[in-house]
Design a protein around this motif. Structure first.
Motif, mmCIF file in Angstrom:
data_model
loop_
_atom_site.group_PDB
_atom_site.id
_atom_site.type_symbol
_atom_site.label_atom_id
_atom_site.label_comp_id
_atom_site.label_asym_id
_atom_site.label_seq_id
_atom_site.Cartn_x
_atom_site.Cartn_y
_atom_site.Cartn_z
ATOM 1 N N GLY A 181 -14.511 76.303 -61.299
ATOM 2 C CA GLY A 181 -14.272 76.805 -59.952
ATOM 3 C C GLY A 181 -12.818 76.930 -59.561
ATOM 4 N N THR A 184 -12.042 80.437 -57.821
ATOM 5 C CA THR A 184 -12.626 80.456 -56.472
ATOM 6 C C THR A 184 -11.843 79.556 -55.532
ATOM 7 O OG1 THR A 184 -14.818 80.900 -57.396
ATOM 8 C CG2 THR A 184 -14.725 80.008 -55.158
ATOM 9 N N ARG A 187 -8.544 81.231 -54.533
ATOM 10 C CA ARG A 187 -8.735 82.258 -53.501
ATOM 11 C C ARG A 187 -8.911 81.622 -52.119
ATOM 12 N NH1 ARG A 187 -12.320 84.948 -57.420
ATOM 13 N NH2 ARG A 187 -11.218 86.742 -58.305
ATOM 14 N N LYS A 188 -9.662 80.545 -52.065
ATOM 15 C CA LYS A 188 -9.899 79.903 -50.769
ATOM 16 C C LYS A 188 -8.610 79.296 -50.236
ATOM 17 C CE LYS A 188 -13.064 76.979 -48.247
ATOM 18 N NZ LYS A 188 -14.410 76.373 -48.237
ATOM 19 N N SER A 400 -19.431 76.507 -60.878
ATOM 20 C CA SER A 400 -19.795 77.932 -60.969
ATOM 21 C C SER A 400 -21.266 78.143 -61.310
ATOM 22 C CB SER A 400 -18.938 78.622 -62.031
ATOM 23 O OG SER A 400 -19.212 78.075 -63.313
#
Length: 443
Positions: A181, A184, A187-188, A400
């Protein structure tokens, strides 16, 4: 990319105090007259007869500046009045024959037609004033991190390490197995950056115009943020407000991407990725997968961040200094002992391992994903997933997997013309499609 963050992160800022005032004269723009003449000529050539107000909107320069330039152009017989109304502002301009030739000559050198650029010095001054590292109101707090990751099952020690790096604006390395992850999460974190910044549409670099603004990177503020902006009529309109940018690059990143890039199709020079990320975050995903291993890129960016500027190639080997102020985030699934030497490890300030989740956190994440997909989930199914599938095939509980499994279940159901439903048979079908692992019959 929307800035979906807790309310405590949406700070209030007097953005107008960070931006230069609208120029009233050509001198106040910091630009040479020749450059503005070239822009005016290309713009009229592209749009035909142009009203003064239209030219002002296209070049983002006030009418007072343009009238000063146009008077000079009329004296040089480059433009002429195509129509005049009742006031000095109610004028349309067109190119003369000499003006059309001048426009053609300008387009052969640089085909940029758009908002007038700002100088490198003006850019550096504004970038320094809106640096997140220099403003307490623009810093991530522990409460912000807790609110943002309350439902993400991120271990507290990992969250705190990442939060400290974000708070200080220091470089951060996320490392762990593929599928844990990291991308992800990166991006967050990019979306979590508070505040909005000003970005110039273009820069003038050694008498050349370089386009900096990219609508795919420099996202407009949300309606809430727009309402928080100060009155901007007195602000230099060569700048636009946007969310703090997030530029993500991966294994395809080459050193050429860190230099000025000429788009041969448009004939326009574009700013490199690290300059586009200024004021925000530059994410280098898959560190170590780049051609040459990525060590040269890491060293260059780390040194540039420490110095506050990067040496960027403009013409072949010719280099110049460009301000660099962005949070650096690296992510890799390569063993750090083989990826980085001691000096490189020291250049990255914070390191956070993103690995397998504890069983309880994994089960919680799977339930969250089920709710997002509109599927019911019970304890028996979770027991089968964790105790049978993961255990039998020695697969770590990575962040994920829940979404990947539910996406497959949805796709298999769509293929069969059925509504998606979570059951053990559907779960096993999705599992084998991902891992190429046959489900062994019990007994």
């Amino acid at each position: 990319m929307l800035l979906d963050v807790p309310g405590s992160v949406a700070r209030r800022h007097p953005e107008s105090s960070r931006l230069p005032a609208q120029p009233k004269t050509l001198r106040e723009t910091g630009l040479e007259q020749r450059l503005v003449v070239d822009l005016v000529t290309k713009s009229i050539s592209q749009h035909g007869k142009t009203h003064l107000s239209g030219l002002s909107a296209q070049l983002r320069l006030p009418a007072s500046v343009l009238r000063e330039v146009l008077e000079s152009m009329q004296a040089d017989r480059l433009v002429e009045n195509a129509w005049r109304g009742d006031t000095d502002l109610d004028v349309q301009y067109q190119l003369t024959m000499s003006g059309r030739q001048h426009a053609a000559d300008c387009m052969a050198v640089n085909r940029y037609v758009g908002p007038a650029p700002v100088t490198l010095q003006a850019y550096a001054d504004v970038l320094a004033r809106q640096s997140a590292r220099k403003h307490a109101a623009d810093r991530i707090s522990a409460a912000d991190m807790e609110a943002a990751f309350a439902d993400d099952c991120l271990p507290a020690d990992v969250r705190n390490t990442i939060g400290a790096a974000m708070h200080a604006g220091r470089s951060l390395l996320l490392h762990g197995a593929p599928g844990s992850g990291k991308t992800t999460l990166a991006r967050k974190l990019g979306r979590l950056q508070p505040g909005i910044i000003a970005v110039p549409y273009a820069l003038v670099v050694e008498q050349q115009i370089v386009q900096l603004f990219d609508p795919a990177v420099h996202i407009a503020p949300s309606p809430v943020q727009l309402r928080q902006q100060a009155e901007r009529r007195s602000i230099d309109s060569r700048w636009t407000m946007c969310q703090r940018p997030v530029v993500m690059v991966g294994a395809q990143l080459e050193e050429a991407a860190l230099e000025m890039r000429l788009d041969h199709a448009s004939g326009i020079l574009h700013a490199p990725v690290q300059v586009q990320a200024n004021g925000g975050m530059l994410v280098v995903d898959d560190l170590g997968r780049q051609r040459g291993g990525g060590s040269d890129i890491l060293n260059r960016l780390a040194c540039a961040l420490e110095a506050g500027f990067d040496r960027v190639a403009l013409h072949g080997s010719h280099k110049l200094s460009i301000p660099f102020d962005a949070m650096m985030l690296f992510a890799t699934n390569i063993d750090l002992r083989t990826l980085l030497d001691d000096a490189q490890m020291r250049r990255i300030d914070y390191k956070a391992h993103v690995g397998a989740l504890p069983v309880a956190a994994y089960r919680q994440l799977f339930r969250q994903q089920c709710r997002a997909f509109g599927m019911a989930c019970d304890d028996a199914l979770l027991d089968h997933l964790v105790g049978k599938l993961h255990a039998a095939w020695n697969k770590p509980l990575l962040a994920s997997y829940p979404r990947e499994l539910l996406v497959r279940i949805t796709e298999f159901s769509s293929y069969a013309g059925l509504a998606p439903r979570l059951c053990i048979a559907a779960l096993e079908q999705a599992w084998t499609s991902i891992f190429a692992a046959p489900i062994l019959a019990e007994g």
